[in-house]
Design a protein around this motif. Structure first.
Motif, PDB file in Angstrom:
ATOM      1  N   GLY A 425      -4.896   1.386   5.005  1.00  0.00           N
ATOM      2  CA  GLY A 425      -5.467   0.061   4.832  1.00  0.00           C
ATOM      3  C   GLY A 425      -4.481  -1.067   5.005  1.00  0.00           C
ATOM      4  O   GLY A 425      -4.881  -2.226   5.064  1.00  0.00           O
ATOM      5  N   THR A 426      -3.188  -0.745   5.113  1.00  0.00           N
ATOM      6  CA  THR A 426      -2.181  -1.803   5.253  1.00  0.00           C
ATOM      7  C   THR A 426      -1.778  -2.014   6.700  1.00  0.00           C
ATOM      8  O   THR A 426      -1.037  -2.938   6.996  1.00  0.00           O
ATOM      9  CB  THR A 426      -0.926  -1.463   4.438  1.00  0.00           C
ATOM     10  OG1 THR A 426      -0.356  -0.242   4.935  1.00  0.00           O
ATOM     11  CG2 THR A 426      -1.275  -1.285   2.975  1.00  0.00           C
ATOM     12  N   ASP A 445      -3.084   2.722  -0.608  1.00  0.00           N
ATOM     13  CA  ASP A 445      -1.867   2.000  -0.934  1.00  0.00           C
ATOM     14  C   ASP A 445      -1.989   1.290  -2.280  1.00  0.00           C
ATOM     15  O   ASP A 445      -3.073   0.809  -2.659  1.00  0.00           O
ATOM     16  CB  ASP A 445      -1.562   0.976   0.169  1.00  0.00           C
ATOM     17  CG  ASP A 445      -0.223   0.306  -0.037  1.00  0.00           C
ATOM     18  OD1 ASP A 445       0.806   0.971   0.143  1.00  0.00           O
ATOM     19  OD2 ASP A 445      -0.228  -0.891  -0.408  1.00  0.00           O
ATOM     20  N   ARG A 446      -0.877   1.213  -3.003  1.00  0.00           N
ATOM     21  CA  ARG A 446      -0.884   0.613  -4.338  1.00  0.00           C
ATOM     22  C   ARG A 446      -1.246  -0.863  -4.317  1.00  0.00           C
ATOM     23  O   ARG A 446      -1.630  -1.428  -5.348  1.00  0.00           O
ATOM     24  CB  ARG A 446       0.485   0.802  -4.984  1.00  0.00           C
ATOM     25  CG  ARG A 446       1.626   0.028  -4.322  1.00  0.00           C
ATOM     26  CD  ARG A 446       2.942   0.387  -4.942  1.00  0.00           C
ATOM     27  NE  ARG A 446       3.262   1.789  -4.733  1.00  0.00           N
ATOM     28  CZ  ARG A 446       3.936   2.535  -5.591  1.00  0.00           C
ATOM     29  NH1 ARG A 446       4.338   2.015  -6.730  1.00  0.00           N
ATOM     30  NH2 ARG A 446       4.203   3.794  -5.326  1.00  0.00           N
ATOM     31  N   SER A 447      -1.135  -1.514  -3.161  1.00  0.00           N
ATOM     32  CA  SER A 447      -1.457  -2.948  -3.090  1.00  0.00           C
ATOM     33  C   SER A 447      -2.932  -3.205  -3.379  1.00  0.00           C
ATOM     34  O   SER A 447      -3.296  -4.317  -3.769  1.00  0.00           O
ATOM     35  CB  SER A 447      -1.089  -3.494  -1.712  1.00  0.00           C
ATOM     36  OG  SER A 447      -1.829  -2.846  -0.697  1.00  0.00           O
ATOM     37  N   PHE A 448      -3.803  -2.198  -3.192  1.00  0.00           N
ATOM     38  CA  PHE A 448      -5.222  -2.392  -3.477  1.00  0.00           C
ATOM     39  C   PHE A 448      -5.492  -2.517  -4.968  1.00  0.00           C
ATOM     40  O   PHE A 448      -6.570  -2.927  -5.369  1.00  0.00           O
ATOM     41  CB  PHE A 448      -6.040  -1.222  -2.905  1.00  0.00           C
ATOM     42  CG  PHE A 448      -6.217  -1.288  -1.425  1.00  0.00           C
ATOM     43  CD1 PHE A 448      -7.247  -2.023  -0.869  1.00  0.00           C
ATOM     44  CD2 PHE A 448      -5.338  -0.637  -0.575  1.00  0.00           C
ATOM     45  CE1 PHE A 448      -7.416  -2.092   0.505  1.00  0.00           C
ATOM     46  CE2 PHE A 448      -5.501  -0.696   0.787  1.00  0.00           C
ATOM     47  CZ  PHE A 448      -6.534  -1.435   1.337  1.00  0.00           C
ATOM     48  N   PHE A 449      -4.525  -2.121  -5.791  1.00  0.00           N
ATOM     49  CA  PHE A 449      -4.723  -2.180  -7.232  1.00  0.00           C
ATOM     50  C   PHE A 449      -4.142  -3.455  -7.835  1.00  0.00           C
ATOM     51  O   PHE A 449      -4.065  -3.590  -9.052  1.00  0.00           O
ATOM     52  CB  PHE A 449      -4.089  -0.959  -7.902  1.00  0.00           C
ATOM     53  CG  PHE A 449      -4.588   0.342  -7.332  1.00  0.00           C
ATOM     54  CD1 PHE A 449      -5.933   0.552  -7.144  1.00  0.00           C
ATOM     55  CD2 PHE A 449      -3.694   1.338  -6.974  1.00  0.00           C
ATOM     56  CE1 PHE A 449      -6.402   1.744  -6.607  1.00  0.00           C
ATOM     57  CE2 PHE A 449      -4.148   2.524  -6.443  1.00  0.00           C
ATOM     58  CZ  PHE A 449      -5.510   2.738  -6.254  1.00  0.00           C
ATOM     59  N   LEU A 459     -13.304  -2.163  -2.830  1.00  0.00           N
ATOM     60  CA  LEU A 459     -12.477  -1.644  -1.737  1.00  0.00           C
ATOM     61  C   LEU A 459     -12.136  -0.172  -1.942  1.00  0.00           C
ATOM     62  O   LEU A 459     -12.240   0.641  -1.024  1.00  0.00           O
ATOM     63  CB  LEU A 459     -11.196  -2.477  -1.620  1.00  0.00           C
ATOM     64  CG  LEU A 459     -11.340  -3.884  -1.068  1.00  0.00           C
ATOM     65  CD1 LEU A 459     -10.020  -4.642  -1.205  1.00  0.00           C
ATOM     66  CD2 LEU A 459     -11.768  -3.850   0.388  1.00  0.00           C
ATOM     67  N   VAL A 460     -11.729   0.167  -3.155  1.00  0.00           N
ATOM     68  CA  VAL A 460     -11.360   1.553  -3.428  1.00  0.00           C
ATOM     69  C   VAL A 460     -12.566   2.462  -3.291  1.00  0.00           C
ATOM     70  O   VAL A 460     -12.487   3.556  -2.730  1.00  0.00           O
ATOM     71  CB  VAL A 460     -10.743   1.669  -4.834  1.00  0.00           C
ATOM     72  CG1 VAL A 460     -10.546   3.128  -5.220  1.00  0.00           C
ATOM     73  CG2 VAL A 460      -9.404   0.932  -4.880  1.00  0.00           C
ATOM     74  N   ARG A 461     -13.723   2.016  -3.819  1.00  0.00           N
ATOM     75  CA  ARG A 461     -14.941   2.828  -3.714  1.00  0.00           C
ATOM     76  C   ARG A 461     -15.308   3.062  -2.248  1.00  0.00           C
ATOM     77  O   ARG A 461     -15.752   4.148  -1.863  1.00  0.00           O
ATOM     78  CB  ARG A 461     -16.082   2.126  -4.463  1.00  0.00           C
ATOM     79  CG  ARG A 461     -17.340   2.996  -4.567  1.00  0.00           C
ATOM     80  CD  ARG A 461     -18.424   2.279  -5.358  1.00  0.00           C
ATOM     81  NE  ARG A 461     -18.049   2.144  -6.757  1.00  0.00           N
ATOM     82  CZ  ARG A 461     -17.706   0.991  -7.328  1.00  0.00           C
ATOM     83  NH1 ARG A 461     -17.686  -0.130  -6.587  1.00  0.00           N
ATOM     84  NH2 ARG A 461     -17.375   0.929  -8.597  1.00  0.00           N
ATOM     85  N   ALA A 476      -4.661   8.293  -4.699  1.00  0.00           N
ATOM     86  CA  ALA A 476      -4.361   6.924  -5.126  1.00  0.00           C
ATOM     87  C   ALA A 476      -2.898   6.851  -5.548  1.00  0.00           C
ATOM     88  O   ALA A 476      -2.445   7.634  -6.378  1.00  0.00           O
ATOM     89  CB  ALA A 476      -5.265   6.525  -6.287  1.00  0.00           C
ATOM     90  N   GLU A 477      -2.156   5.897  -4.970  1.00  0.00           N
ATOM     91  CA  GLU A 477      -0.736   5.746  -5.278  1.00  0.00           C
ATOM     92  C   GLU A 477      -0.528   4.625  -6.292  1.00  0.00           C
ATOM     93  O   GLU A 477      -1.346   3.714  -6.417  1.00  0.00           O
ATOM     94  CB  GLU A 477       0.045   5.413  -4.009  1.00  0.00           C
ATOM     95  CG  GLU A 477       0.037   6.503  -2.953  1.00  0.00           C
ATOM     96  CD  GLU A 477       0.872   6.122  -1.749  1.00  0.00           C
ATOM     97  OE1 GLU A 477       1.927   6.759  -1.533  1.00  0.00           O
ATOM     98  OE2 GLU A 477       0.479   5.188  -1.020  1.00  0.00           O
ATOM     99  N   GLY A 478       0.600   4.699  -6.998  1.00  0.00           N
ATOM    100  CA  GLY A 478       0.997   3.611  -7.883  1.00  0.00           C
ATOM    101  C   GLY A 478       0.190   3.512  -9.165  1.00  0.00           C
ATOM    102  O   GLY A 478       0.032   2.413  -9.710  1.00  0.00           O
ATOM    103  N   ILE A 479      -0.328   4.628  -9.675  1.00  0.00           N
ATOM    104  CA  ILE A 479      -1.105   4.603 -10.922  1.00  0.00           C
ATOM    105  C   ILE A 479      -0.135   4.547 -12.100  1.00  0.00           C
ATOM    106  O   ILE A 479       0.694   5.444 -12.276  1.00  0.00           O
ATOM    107  CB  ILE A 479      -2.005   5.851 -11.031  1.00  0.00           C
ATOM    108  CG1 ILE A 479      -2.957   5.918  -9.839  1.00  0.00           C
ATOM    109  CG2 ILE A 479      -2.784   5.840 -12.339  1.00  0.00           C
ATOM    110  CD1 ILE A 479      -3.809   7.165  -9.807  1.00  0.00           C
TER     111      ILE A 479
END
Length: 546
Positions: A425-426, A445-449, A459-461, A476-479
């Protein structure tokens, strides 16, 4: 090469072996095979000979065969010897031609192209400081004018011999640039004083008297010196800087001059960092760290992502942002990747269970024709299952040369290696890449969070639904907090990675992390299928079971 005596011995041995075989065939025929052969062919009964007659026949046949083979055997030996002799001359001529292509015909020193090639190899990457000395003979043309070109050539050969015999420090390279100019490269931790002392020693050798015609001549020299990385960072720049110092010396009446024009501090710093980084790679200071990847619903560790870390002896752990871009610019990424993957596979063999090992691959390495064979060689050498290896490719690296990337990824899939699209997505054309490439998994990517919660959820859904429809696992990254993890579980995300589940850690810490959990043996592929009603490509078995 083999000698003529060796060929003669081998020929005699072959001749004797042939005679023995013929003799044995004749004995077998006369005493055992003749009667059955005649009956089988319908020729009736063979002549009834006594034993003495049979032996005479056998010896006569063997003797005639020996006589018949003598002349061809001698001719064959002669032909083989001549071929070997010509082959030996061909190798010598080839070696001589190879030497002439790289050395000056008059002085037998390295010529300019070969010298510059070796100098470039020393500076790329720059492991140590290199000083370049350009030596110009003053008023050399006067010798040619007074004594002729033959005397001038003799003088150049003598001077080259003297320069070649100097006991120089710093692993010297010596060449002739052309005319009356010579060049010396010294590599090592040399001080300014040591470089100047070496230049004075070279001047002293050249200044020794030469007999040209019927006169004694004494030649003076002017030497210009440039040092990498202070004055330049490439071979061509370094030579130009040394030439500039030499011309300045001539104009000012000096005999030796060090280049006084320095590169900007930023370039010098980059060169020093490159030198130190290469040393770190050679010394094994760059090591793999591992971050767990978990099945979000059960929180079982199902794999790890390998990350590069620099264990600096003075600074401690250096963040990857400080050295990874420089590794890429220096073209050392394939070498570092192979080294880290080699270490990581050895570590993975010690982990409990069968967790997957994910490794990031850059564009330059992914487009390399040797990439897939090198991966196959590593897996084969360590007997590591290909389906436990996952190659992560960043979406942005796929913009150029997509056909080559696609071909290499298809070859990886044929081996059983899984492919993940990182930072989804980036990039510029994520959907296009998913359509063209056989991808098993996408990583959000963690930027979506970091966006507003409502937009983030939508977006994530959408990404998770797209992954489900394409039969792909979603990571999912960056949790970093429990609330986000639970929300991702409700949205149907398969896997998670972040500080909530574990920070990047060395191999021993990861092993301890896995052993402390002791979860029940679980087939992650089955677990994910039940949770999401799909069969994600590239799913792996749980690695946490002891």
């Amino acid at each position: 090469m083999r000698t003529k005596g060796y060929l003669l011995r081998q020929g005699l041995a072959l001749f004797a072996a042939t005679l023995v075989i013929l003799f044995l065939i004749a004995v077998t025929w006369e005493f055992w095979l003749e009667v059955p052969a005649f009956k089988w062919l319908g020729w009736g009964k063979p002549p009834d000979l006594d034993t003495a007659s049979r032996w005479r026949f056998i010896l006569t046949c063997t003797g005639f065969a020996a006589v018949a083979m003598v002349v061809p055997w001698i001719l064959s030996l002669r032909l083989i010897w001549r071929l070997r002799h010509r082959y030996r001359h061909l190798l010598a001529a080839r070696a001589h031609g190879y030497h002439l292509a790289r050395h000056d015909a008059l002085t037998d020193l390295m010529n300019r192209p070969h010298f510059m090639t070796l100098l470039h190899a020393r500076l790329s990457p720059m492991l140590e400081q290199t000083a370049l000395l350009v030596i110009d003979l003053d008023h050399f043309q006067a010798i040619n004018d007074a004594h002729g070109n033959t005397a001038g050539d003799y003088a150049l050969r003598r001077i080259a011999g003297r320069l070649n015999s100097v006991r120089a420090v710093g692993d010297p390279l010596l060449g002739r640039l052309g005319g009356d100019e010579f060049v010396v490269a010294l590599t090592g931790a040399l001080t300014r004083r040591e470089i100047l002392d070496q230049a004075q020693a070279l001047q002293g050798l050249v200044r020794q008297p030469l007999v040209c015609g019927h006169r004694r001549e004494i030649l003076e020299t002017t030497i210009g010196i440039a040092v990498a990385p202070l004055n330049a960072t490439s071979a061509d720049q370094l030579l130009a800087a040394a030439y500039s110092a030499m011309h300045k010396a001539k104009c000012s009446g000096e005999r030796i001059r060090l280049q006084d024009t320095f590169l900007p501090e930023a370039k010098q710093s980059d060169a020093r960092h490159a030198q130190r980084l290469r040393q770190a790679l050679d010394d094994g200071e760059i090591v793999p760290f591992y971050q767990p990847v978990v099945a979000l619903e059960s929180r079982e560790t199902v794999g790890v992502e390998m990350l590069a870390r620099w264990q600096h002896p003075e600074r401690g752990l250096v963040p990857p942002d400080e050295f990874i871009p420089l590794i890429e610019r220096l073209g050392l990424m394939p070498e570092m990747t192979r080294h880290l993957l080699d270490c990581a596979i050895q570590d993975a063999r010690q982990w409990p269970g069968h967790c997957f090992l994910a490794i990031n691959i850059t564009a330059s390495y992914l487009e390399d024709e040797t990439f897939v064979p090198q991966m196959a060689s590593l897996l084969e050498r360590h007997a590591f299952p290909a389906d436990r290896l996952e190659v992560e490719i960043t979406e942005n690296v796929l913009i150029e040369r997509l056909d080559i990337v696609q071909q290499n990824l298809n070859r990886l899939h044929d081996m059983g290696v899984h492919v993940s699209l990182d930072d989804f997505g980036t990039g510029y054309s994520g959907l296009y890449h998913l359509a063209r490439l056989d991808v098993d998994k996408i990583k959000i990517d963690r930027s979506f969070f970091n966006a507003e919660e409502i937009r983030q959820d939508n977006l994530v859904r959408m990404i998770i639904a797209m992954g489900r429809s394409l039969g792909m696992a979603v990571v999912a990254e960056g949790i970093e907090d429990e609330r986000l993890a639970e929300r991702l579980v409700r949205q149907g995300c398969h896997l998670g990675q972040g500080y909530l589940f574990g920070r990047p850690m060395p191999a021993q810490a990861l092993r301890q992390h896995l052993l402390e959990r002791h979860p029940p043996a679980t087939d992650v592929r089955g677990h994910l299928c039940q949770a999401t009603d799909i069969t994600p490509q590239g799913a792996h078995h749980d690695c946490s079971q002891p």
